[in-house]
Scaffold this active site. Sequence first.
Site, PDB file in Angstrom:
ATOM      1  N   HIS A 110     -42.564  67.493  42.354  1.00 44.18           N
ATOM      2  CA  HIS A 110     -42.207  67.126  43.735  1.00 44.18           C
ATOM      3  C   HIS A 110     -41.559  65.754  43.664  1.00 44.18           C
ATOM      4  O   HIS A 110     -42.004  64.888  42.908  1.00 44.18           O
ATOM      5  CB  HIS A 110     -43.454  67.105  44.619  1.00 44.18           C
ATOM      6  CG  HIS A 110     -43.186  66.753  46.061  1.00 44.18           C
ATOM      7  ND1 HIS A 110     -42.071  67.203  46.740  1.00 44.18           N
ATOM      8  CD2 HIS A 110     -43.900  66.005  46.943  1.00 44.18           C
ATOM      9  CE1 HIS A 110     -42.119  66.758  47.993  1.00 44.18           C
ATOM     10  NE2 HIS A 110     -43.209  66.020  48.133  1.00 44.18           N
ATOM     11  N   GLY A 136     -50.085  77.202  42.386  1.00 38.09           N
ATOM     12  CA  GLY A 136     -50.362  77.312  40.964  1.00 38.09           C
ATOM     13  C   GLY A 136     -51.006  78.620  40.546  1.00 38.09           C
ATOM     14  O   GLY A 136     -50.677  79.171  39.485  1.00 38.09           O
ATOM     15  N   ASP A 193     -38.687  69.996  51.463  1.00 30.60           N
ATOM     16  CA  ASP A 193     -40.077  70.395  51.247  1.00 30.60           C
ATOM     17  C   ASP A 193     -40.980  69.828  52.334  1.00 30.60           C
ATOM     18  O   ASP A 193     -41.797  70.545  52.926  1.00 30.60           O
ATOM     19  CB  ASP A 193     -40.542  69.929  49.874  1.00 30.60           C
ATOM     20  CG  ASP A 193     -41.926  70.450  49.519  1.00 30.60           C
ATOM     21  OD1 ASP A 193     -42.048  71.656  49.238  1.00 30.60           O
ATOM     22  OD2 ASP A 193     -42.886  69.664  49.524  1.00 30.60           O
ATOM     23  N   GLU A 197     -42.890  72.060  55.261  1.00 25.81           N
ATOM     24  CA  GLU A 197     -44.347  71.990  55.421  1.00 25.81           C
ATOM     25  C   GLU A 197     -44.739  71.586  56.840  1.00 25.81           C
ATOM     26  O   GLU A 197     -45.630  72.189  57.447  1.00 25.81           O
ATOM     27  CB  GLU A 197     -44.931  70.973  54.436  1.00 25.81           C
ATOM     28  CG  GLU A 197     -44.867  71.395  52.988  1.00 25.81           C
ATOM     29  CD  GLU A 197     -45.210  70.270  52.027  1.00 25.81           C
ATOM     30  OE1 GLU A 197     -45.385  70.550  50.835  1.00 25.81           O
ATOM     31  OE2 GLU A 197     -45.277  69.093  52.472  1.00 25.81           O
TER      32      GLU A 197
END
Length: 332
Positions: A110, A136, A193, A197
């Site tokens: 990130h 993940g 990103d 979000e």
Amino acid sequence: MREAKMYYDNDADLSLLKGKTIAILGYGSQGHAHALNLRDSGVNIVVAQREGGANYKKAIEDGWNPLNISEAVKQSDWIHILLPDEVQKKAWEEDIKPNIKKGAVLSFSHGFNIRYQQIIPTDDLDVIMVAPKGPGNLVRRQYEEGKGVPCLIAVEQNTSGKAKELALAYAKGIGGTRGGVLKTTFKEETETDLFGEQVVLCGGVVELINSGFETLVSAGYQPEIAYFECCHEMKLIVDLIFEGGFSKMNYSISDTAEYGEYVTGKRVIAGETKAEMKRVLSDIQSGKFANDWLKENKDGRLFFNKERKEVNESLIEKVGARLRSRMTWMKK
């Protein structure tokens, strides 16, 4: 609009990682997936994880000998930082920068700390990003199934002249080139990103679900019914969109529901909502959000903890927990 170039297995050379030791800093959701996938791809990996806690225990169970950050950095030619955004600056200044080898690779999943200049790398490093577009656990599961989660790559510093190729090799090592890799920049990845979000995936969806739930409950409908209609079925709709876009979703729902989408969606997400989205994006681009978040951590997370407590104690959470406890199939 020109179609963006995607990179796949044949575009990446995993042998570029041969002879390198890569340190994975942090064994959380992304950390465990990167470390295990790279190890299974034949790459030499060391793991840094603070002693104590579930992540440290998990690393031991997975066959690692977790080191502290300083020691992991000293042993490695490549440092991949998967620590929380708000602690990366401290780790860089105290443990990474004093110990990183000259000419090493510094990488991220990130771009927050590079974009907002919390970390300013030395000129001798390659600085890259490899960012899977999924959690993940999915990155690991897809790899084990012979598939892969798509990734973004970016190059901030190309000291070696091979930074892009190294990023693609790392992406291949975690399975990303099986799903497709898209080149971006640290700036674009970070800003999009954070926007996604806040406006859609987390902030927007949570407020939309909760507002719908509260509207029905305040009108006298059963909370359980409101939960099913406004929250539980969200996954069913999102899965359809994920699999085949809006077209598949509209094909799969009733014509009544589709008509309601067309006449009501723009009443809920109206002009003022889009105007507020632009203001949110402006705060992200200017650095205001980043500064506010870093200050929130410095001040002890008072607002953050208060909001988290309110969400956890909300009616929709209590109703949902009770209903989900009876859905035995969800426990698998």
